[in-house]
Scaffold this motif. Structure first.
Motif, mmCIF file in Angstrom:
data_model
loop_
_atom_site.group_PDB
_atom_site.id
_atom_site.type_symbol
_atom_site.label_atom_id
_atom_site.label_comp_id
_atom_site.label_asym_id
_atom_site.label_seq_id
_atom_site.Cartn_x
_atom_site.Cartn_y
_atom_site.Cartn_z
ATOM 1 N N ARG A 151 12.075 36.975 34.670
ATOM 2 C CA ARG A 151 12.264 35.520 34.551
ATOM 3 C C ARG A 151 13.331 35.038 35.525
ATOM 4 N N ALA A 152 14.394 35.801 35.691
ATOM 5 C CA ALA A 152 15.482 35.406 36.580
ATOM 6 C C ALA A 152 15.040 35.322 38.033
ATOM 7 N N SER A 153 14.014 36.079 38.398
ATOM 8 C CA SER A 153 13.575 36.111 39.798
ATOM 9 C C SER A 153 13.033 34.767 40.276
ATOM 10 N N ALA A 158 20.832 32.861 37.906
ATOM 11 C CA ALA A 158 20.461 32.650 36.510
ATOM 12 C C ALA A 158 21.344 33.523 35.631
ATOM 13 N N PHE A 159 21.378 33.206 34.341
ATOM 14 C CA PHE A 159 22.191 34.006 33.433
ATOM 15 C C PHE A 159 21.579 33.997 32.045
ATOM 16 N N ALA A 174 19.654 35.950 43.397
ATOM 17 C CA ALA A 174 18.534 36.374 44.221
ATOM 18 C C ALA A 174 19.001 36.665 45.643
ATOM 19 N N SER A 175 18.150 37.299 46.424
ATOM 20 C CA SER A 175 18.459 37.562 47.823
ATOM 21 C C SER A 175 18.862 36.264 48.514
ATOM 22 N N GLY A 176 19.985 36.274 49.212
ATOM 23 C CA GLY A 176 20.460 35.078 49.896
ATOM 24 C C GLY A 176 21.399 34.234 49.071
ATOM 25 N N SER A 177 21.588 34.564 47.805
ATOM 26 C CA SER A 177 22.505 33.819 46.941
ATOM 27 C C SER A 177 23.697 34.698 46.590
ATOM 28 N N GLU A 178 24.847 34.056 46.389
ATOM 29 C CA GLU A 178 26.047 34.773 45.983
ATOM 30 C C GLU A 178 26.110 34.839 44.462
ATOM 31 N N LEU A 179 26.711 35.892 43.947
ATOM 32 C CA LEU A 179 26.753 36.098 42.499
ATOM 33 C C LEU A 179 27.638 35.070 41.790
ATOM 34 N N VAL A 197 21.019 28.876 36.278
ATOM 35 C CA VAL A 197 20.036 28.448 35.280
ATOM 36 C C VAL A 197 20.112 29.381 34.070
ATOM 37 N N GLU A 198 20.164 28.815 32.876
ATOM 38 C CA GLU A 198 20.180 29.638 31.681
ATOM 39 C C GLU A 198 18.772 30.138 31.367
#
Length: 240
Positions: A151-153, A158-159, A174-179, A197-198
């Motif tokens: 779902r997070a993909s 997302a969390f 996701a790839s390209g995003s920072e944690l 996004v929850e």
């Protein structure tokens, strides 16, 4: 009223279903690099003092981490697991399971450890989708973790909130995003405010049930903890 031994037996029976659950889950399209932070065991789980004494708490913390990492590595959505820790006993046990050990060189707390782990993973696997996962999920099921990560993909970040609805047990990038980790205390609100996004899913209680208190531990046993936690609880502070 059940005894500790009965609790442990029930837990082991529950984990017997894990392999079947995982096998029934088809391989997800994205495989994640997980980052698991673990503080020195001597400092861990102080809020469990009403349920476990000072000798048992660090041993339970290690058992929780071992069951968490073993379940994560068994998930079809997971490519690898890196544990950020400076605890030598924990590092040895987790490495034996197949986890990569990243020294906590910042030594500046949970979120600094996660950010360091994220940088380390992406230096070796550029563009890897990342997920930060709590180390205290002793009832974790590989199939449920796969559902959450799948779902997070769909989102850049997302969390998943914890069972109490206040904190966070998993944060993804996701790839390209920072944690951008903001764990600790009421982290659900902070992760929402950061734009993550929850994830709302039924049937993923094992991914939400972290253990900080005696009530949390009882809830994890109800779900069915992993074999290391069950064994440690049955043995108490005695060596196994």
């Amino acid at each position: 009223m059940r005894t500790d031994g009965e609790l442990a037996t029930d837990a082991i029976r529950a984990t017997d279903a894990t392999a079947a659950t995982t096998a029934a889950w088809s391989d997800p399209p994205v495989r994640w690099s997980l980052i698991v932070p673990l503080k020195p065991l001597a400092l861990a789980k102080s809020r469990l003092s009403a349920a476990a004494d000072a000798l048992l708490r660090p041993r339970l913390a290690l058992a929780f981490a071992l069951d968490t990492v073993a379940a994560a590595l068994a998930s079809p959505a997971v490519a690898d697991v890196s544990v950020v820790t400076d605890d030598p006993a924990a590092a040895a046990g987790l490495a034996a399971l197949g986890a990569c050990i990243v020294p906590d060189s910042p030594g500046a707390g949970l979120n600094a450890a996660l950010a360091h782990g994220a940088r380390t993973v992406r230096s070796l696997r550029p563009g890897a989708p990342l997920a930060a996962l709590n180390a205290d999920l002793p009832a974790l099921r590989p199939g449920e973790l796969a559902r959450v990560l799948t779902r997070a993909s769909a989102f850049p970040r997302a969390f998943l909130t914890d069972a109490a609805g206040i904190g966070t047990t998993l944060l993804t990038a996701a790839s390209g995003s920072e944690l951008q980790p903001a764990f600790g205390g009421p982290s659900r609100c902070r992760h929402l405010a950061s734009g993550a996004v929850e994830i709302v899913l039924d049937g993923v209680d094992s991914v939400r049930q972290d253990v900080d208190t005696g009530a949390d531990l009882a809830a994890a046993f109800t779900l069915g903890v992993g074999p290391r936690t069950a064994e440690r609880w049955a043995a108490g502070a005695r060596a196994v």
